[in-house]
Design a protein around this motif. Structure first.
Motif, PDB file in Angstrom:
ATOM      1  N   VAL A  12      14.355  26.266 -43.480  1.00 49.56           N
ATOM      2  CA  VAL A  12      13.994  24.851 -43.725  1.00 49.56           C
ATOM      3  C   VAL A  12      14.030  24.094 -42.410  1.00 49.56           C
ATOM      4  N   GLY A  13      12.960  23.357 -42.105  1.00 46.11           N
ATOM      5  CA  GLY A  13      12.906  22.583 -40.860  1.00 46.11           C
ATOM      6  C   GLY A  13      12.187  23.375 -39.773  1.00 46.11           C
ATOM      7  N   CYS A  14      10.865  23.200 -39.717  1.00 48.71           N
ATOM      8  CA  CYS A  14      10.040  24.054 -38.831  1.00 48.71           C
ATOM      9  C   CYS A  14       9.637  23.310 -37.568  1.00 48.71           C
ATOM     10  N   MET A  17      13.424  23.826 -32.755  1.00 49.77           N
ATOM     11  CA  MET A  17      14.441  24.880 -32.754  1.00 49.77           C
ATOM     12  C   MET A  17      14.103  26.058 -33.658  1.00 49.77           C
ATOM     13  N   VAL A  37       9.993  25.840 -45.312  1.00 48.38           N
ATOM     14  CA  VAL A  37       9.949  24.497 -45.901  1.00 48.38           C
ATOM     15  C   VAL A  37       9.982  23.464 -44.782  1.00 48.38           C
ATOM     16  N   ASP A  38       9.158  22.430 -44.900  1.00 51.59           N
ATOM     17  CA  ASP A  38       9.246  21.283 -43.990  1.00 51.59           C
ATOM     18  C   ASP A  38       8.657  20.086 -44.716  1.00 51.59           C
ATOM     19  N   ILE A  39       9.234  18.900 -44.495  1.00 45.70           N
ATOM     20  CA  ILE A  39       8.682  17.713 -45.146  1.00 45.70           C
ATOM     21  C   ILE A  39       7.243  17.478 -44.669  1.00 45.70           C
ATOM     22  N   VAL A  77      17.378  24.367 -40.346  1.00 44.14           N
ATOM     23  CA  VAL A  77      17.050  23.965 -38.970  1.00 44.14           C
ATOM     24  C   VAL A  77      16.452  22.556 -38.995  1.00 44.14           C
ATOM     25  N   ILE A  79      16.794  18.201 -39.152  1.00 40.96           N
ATOM     26  CA  ILE A  79      17.500  17.206 -38.335  1.00 40.96           C
ATOM     27  C   ILE A  79      18.890  16.930 -38.948  1.00 40.96           C
ATOM     28  N   PRO A  80      19.848  16.443 -38.132  1.00 40.95           N
ATOM     29  CA  PRO A  80      21.227  16.294 -38.632  1.00 40.95           C
ATOM     30  C   PRO A  80      21.349  15.501 -39.939  1.00 40.95           C
ATOM     31  N   ALA A  82      19.572  15.457 -42.447  1.00 38.61           N
ATOM     32  CA  ALA A  82      19.113  16.225 -43.619  1.00 38.61           C
ATOM     33  C   ALA A  82      20.029  17.407 -43.933  1.00 38.61           C
ATOM     34  N   GLU A 100      21.985  24.694 -38.504  1.00 34.16           N
ATOM     35  CA  GLU A 100      22.097  24.201 -37.126  1.00 34.16           C
ATOM     36  C   GLU A 100      23.281  23.255 -37.001  1.00 34.16           C
ATOM     37  N   LYS A 101      23.776  23.133 -35.784  1.00 36.54           N
ATOM     38  CA  LYS A 101      24.775  22.111 -35.496  1.00 36.54           C
ATOM     39  C   LYS A 101      24.064  20.759 -35.509  1.00 36.54           C
ATOM     40  N   ILE A 127      25.632  27.102 -36.584  1.00 33.94           N
ATOM     41  CA  ILE A 127      25.259  27.663 -35.269  1.00 33.94           C
ATOM     42  C   ILE A 127      25.950  26.845 -34.171  1.00 33.94           C
ATOM     43  N   ARG A 168      16.263  11.129 -28.530  1.00 33.84           N
ATOM     44  CA  ARG A 168      17.592  10.958 -27.923  1.00 33.84           C
ATOM     45  C   ARG A 168      17.673   9.653 -27.131  1.00 33.84           C
ATOM     46  N   HIS A 296      21.826  32.231 -30.452  1.00 34.50           N
ATOM     47  CA  HIS A 296      21.346  32.177 -31.836  1.00 34.50           C
ATOM     48  C   HIS A 296      21.268  33.573 -32.467  1.00 34.50           C
TER      49      HIS A 296
HETATM   50  N1  LIG Z   1      21.958  24.824 -30.996  1.00 41.48           N
HETATM   51  C1  LIG Z   1      21.256  24.211 -30.061  1.00 41.48           C
HETATM   52  O1  LIG Z   1      21.386  24.481 -28.876  1.00 41.48           O
HETATM   53  C2  LIG Z   1      20.278  23.163 -30.476  1.00 41.48           C
HETATM   54  C3  LIG Z   1      19.317  22.685 -29.577  1.00 41.48           C
HETATM   55  C4  LIG Z   1      18.415  21.720 -30.035  1.00 41.48           C
HETATM   56  C5  LIG Z   1      18.495  21.273 -31.362  1.00 41.48           C
HETATM   57  N2  LIG Z   1      19.461  21.758 -32.181  1.00 41.48           N
HETATM   58  C6  LIG Z   1      19.603  21.299 -33.569  1.00 41.48           C
HETATM   59  O2  LIG Z   1      18.561  21.856 -34.352  1.00 41.48           O
HETATM   60  C7  LIG Z   1      18.215  20.955 -35.408  1.00 41.48           C
HETATM   61  C8  LIG Z   1      16.709  20.723 -35.364  1.00 41.48           C
HETATM   62  O3  LIG Z   1      16.367  20.198 -34.097  1.00 41.48           O
HETATM   63  P1  LIG Z   1      14.855  20.270 -33.542  1.00 41.48           P
HETATM   64  O4  LIG Z   1      14.957  20.025 -32.092  1.00 41.48           O
HETATM   65  O5  LIG Z   1      14.172  21.492 -34.061  1.00 41.48           O
HETATM   66  O6  LIG Z   1      14.243  18.982 -34.271  1.00 41.48           O
HETATM   67  P2  LIG Z   1      12.701  18.718 -34.602  1.00 41.48           P
HETATM   68  O7  LIG Z   1      12.602  17.261 -34.850  1.00 41.48           O
HETATM   69  O8  LIG Z   1      11.825  19.361 -33.553  1.00 41.48           O
HETATM   70  O9  LIG Z   1      12.442  19.539 -35.960  1.00 41.48           O
HETATM   71  C9  LIG Z   1      13.041  19.214 -37.179  1.00 41.48           C
HETATM   72  C10 LIG Z   1      12.083  19.617 -38.288  1.00 41.48           C
HETATM   73  O10 LIG Z   1      12.731  19.393 -39.523  1.00 41.48           O
HETATM   74  C11 LIG Z   1      11.813  18.779 -40.413  1.00 41.48           C
HETATM   75  N3  LIG Z   1      12.587  18.052 -41.411  1.00 41.48           N
HETATM   76  C12 LIG Z   1      13.256  16.883 -41.274  1.00 41.48           C
HETATM   77  N4  LIG Z   1      13.889  16.560 -42.410  1.00 41.48           N
HETATM   78  C13 LIG Z   1      13.617  17.552 -43.287  1.00 41.48           C
HETATM   79  C14 LIG Z   1      13.982  17.788 -44.644  1.00 41.48           C
HETATM   80  N5  LIG Z   1      14.762  16.932 -45.316  1.00 41.48           N
HETATM   81  N6  LIG Z   1      13.532  18.906 -45.242  1.00 41.48           N
HETATM   82  C15 LIG Z   1      12.731  19.770 -44.554  1.00 41.48           C
HETATM   83  N7  LIG Z   1      12.337  19.595 -43.290  1.00 41.48           N
HETATM   84  C16 LIG Z   1      12.794  18.498 -42.652  1.00 41.48           C
HETATM   85  C17 LIG Z   1      10.953  17.907 -39.518  1.00 41.48           C
HETATM   86  O11 LIG Z   1       9.711  17.578 -40.134  1.00 41.48           O
HETATM   87  C18 LIG Z   1      10.785  18.799 -38.294  1.00 41.48           C
HETATM   88  O12 LIG Z   1       9.683  19.669 -38.407  1.00 41.48           O
HETATM   89  C19 LIG Z   1      19.072  19.712 -35.192  1.00 41.48           C
HETATM   90  O13 LIG Z   1      20.202  19.769 -36.006  1.00 41.48           O
HETATM   91  C20 LIG Z   1      19.483  19.803 -33.722  1.00 41.48           C
HETATM   92  O14 LIG Z   1      20.725  19.177 -33.469  1.00 41.48           O
HETATM   93  C21 LIG Z   1      20.326  22.700 -31.769  1.00 41.48           C
END
Ligand SMILES: NC(=O)c1ccc[n+]([C@@H]2O[C@H](COP(=O)([O-])OP(=O)(O)OC[C@H]3O[C@@H](n4cnc5c(N)ncnc54)[C@H](O)[C@@H]3O)[C@@H](O)[C@H]2O)c1
Length: 344
Positions: A12-14, A17, A37-39, A77, A79-80, A82, A100-101, A127, A168, A296
């Protein structure tokens, strides 16, 4: 499970990351991505195309995709904000979750996820890839036999001029919430200590390109009287530290330094009695095959192993919540302008 021994996974969350996760899963023969899955459905579809996941169920509603794909595990994966809803939904469906963290965007939401994991009797792990780093494992191996005596003080500096240009730049508590969660978690790994209290000052330095506080200094009291200090900024040009920070670890019988990379040095007292004690350099151990590394991919490997064998991952939510509590206590302290207890 469809193929014997293969875990069916829905991611979930494409966004950005998700590539790290899908690349790690693609290397394994024992994880099948059966749903994305992604919104924003375009994001899910484009990851399916990129990774050749032709048979995967694609959708915008996690519950629907869980019903169609019937996975064993869910990779979160998103956003925080969610994380809690995704995690609780997946756990209620009977899935183990690796997310994800950070664990959650508030302590109240973190507790909701912990309760859901307990009620479901399933694993929820987080993670924290910066603890699956070869050099922090070498440092930990060095400290394990206590050559520095009892640890009394750990200082850590993080100074990186980071021009992200995205969400950010607008985010509140950006350094503490988005980055320091890694460092606080690393401090717990290095010391083995639990947080007790914190005093924190957060500010936005002159000339900042962030809307909100991008610098912070925190002073944590940890268990056994250990003091851990963190000085950090994402708004400091030049002479950057590494992303793993610069560390000094002081014990009753010696000290260690770690530059966040391969530079680990340690000295222990050979002979006391003079103004300065006579010191000896300590050998830094090599990595062992038993050390948990690989970022990861390493965490996903451990999660799969634990799901299969009924074991508990190192970053299980009931432990990881202590690192999250350090972040939220630091924010609370900065707001109140006084020392606060770290509650988890
Ligand atoms: N471990 C690490 O080193 C590291 C590095 C960067 C980001 N992260 C974490 O990874 C996570 C994602 O970050 P990112 O950079 O990929 O963000 P991003 O904004 O690039 O991607 C997030 C995706 O989630 C989707 N989304 C949002 N809400 C949703 C929901 N309710 N259901 C389904 N999909 C949903 C968005 O449409 C988007 O495609 C965050 O928690 C961030 O803190 C971790």
């Amino acid at each position: 499970m469809a193929k014997k021994g293969t875990l069916r996974a829905v991611l979930v969350g494409c966004g950005g990351m998700s590539r790290a996760w899908l690349s790690a899963a693609a290397e394994r023969s024992d994880v099948d991505i059966v749903g994305l899955v992604d919104i924003d459905e375009k994001n899910a579809q484009s990851r399916a195309d990129e990774y050749g996941l032709d048979g995967a169920h694609i959708g915008t509603d996690l519950k629907v995709v869980l019903g169609e794909a019937d996975p064993d595990v869910v990779f979160d994966v998103t956003i925080p904000s969610a994380h809690t809803n995704v995690t609780v939904t997946a756990l209620k469906h009977g899935c183990h979750v690796l997310g994800e963290k950070p664990l959650a965007d508030s302590m109240a939401n973190a507790r909701r996820s912990l309760r859901a994991a307990q009620q479901a009797g399933k694993i929820y792990a987080v993670i924290q890839n910066r603890r699956y780093n070869p050099n922090i494992r070498r440092l930990r191996r060095l400290l394990a036999k206590k050559p520095l005596g009892q640890l009394t003080t750990v200082n850590c500096d993080f100074y990186i001029g980071a021009h992200f240009g995205g969400f950010r730049d607008r985010m509140e508590h950006v350094l503490l919430l988005d980055m320091a969660i890694h460092t606080f978690d690393q401090a717990r790994l290095i010391t083995g200590a639990d947080p007790v209290s914190v005093y924190c000052q957060e500010w936005n330095p002159a000339g900042s390109w962030y809307d909100h506080d991008a610098s912070a200094i925190c002073l944590f009291e940890m268990s056994d009287g250990l003091v851990f200090t963190y000085r950090g900024s994402w708004c400091a040009e030049g002479l950057n530290t590494s992303w793993e920070c610069d560390w000094r670890i002081v014990g009753t019988k010696g000290s260690a330094l770690w530059d966040g990379g391969e530079g680990i040095r340690a000295q222990a007292v050979r002979k006391g009695g003079g103004f300065h004690a006579e010191m000896r350099d300590l050998a830094v151990p090599e990595l062992s095959a038993r050390d948990r590394v690989g970022g990861h991919a390493g965490l996903i490997d451990e999660f799969v192993h634990c799901v299969r064998r009924g074991r508990t991952p190192e970053t299980v939510c009931t432990d990881n919540v202590k690192s999250l509590a350090m972040v939220f206590a630091a924010i609370e302290s900065a707001k109140k302008g006084r020392k606060v207890a770290v509650k988890y």
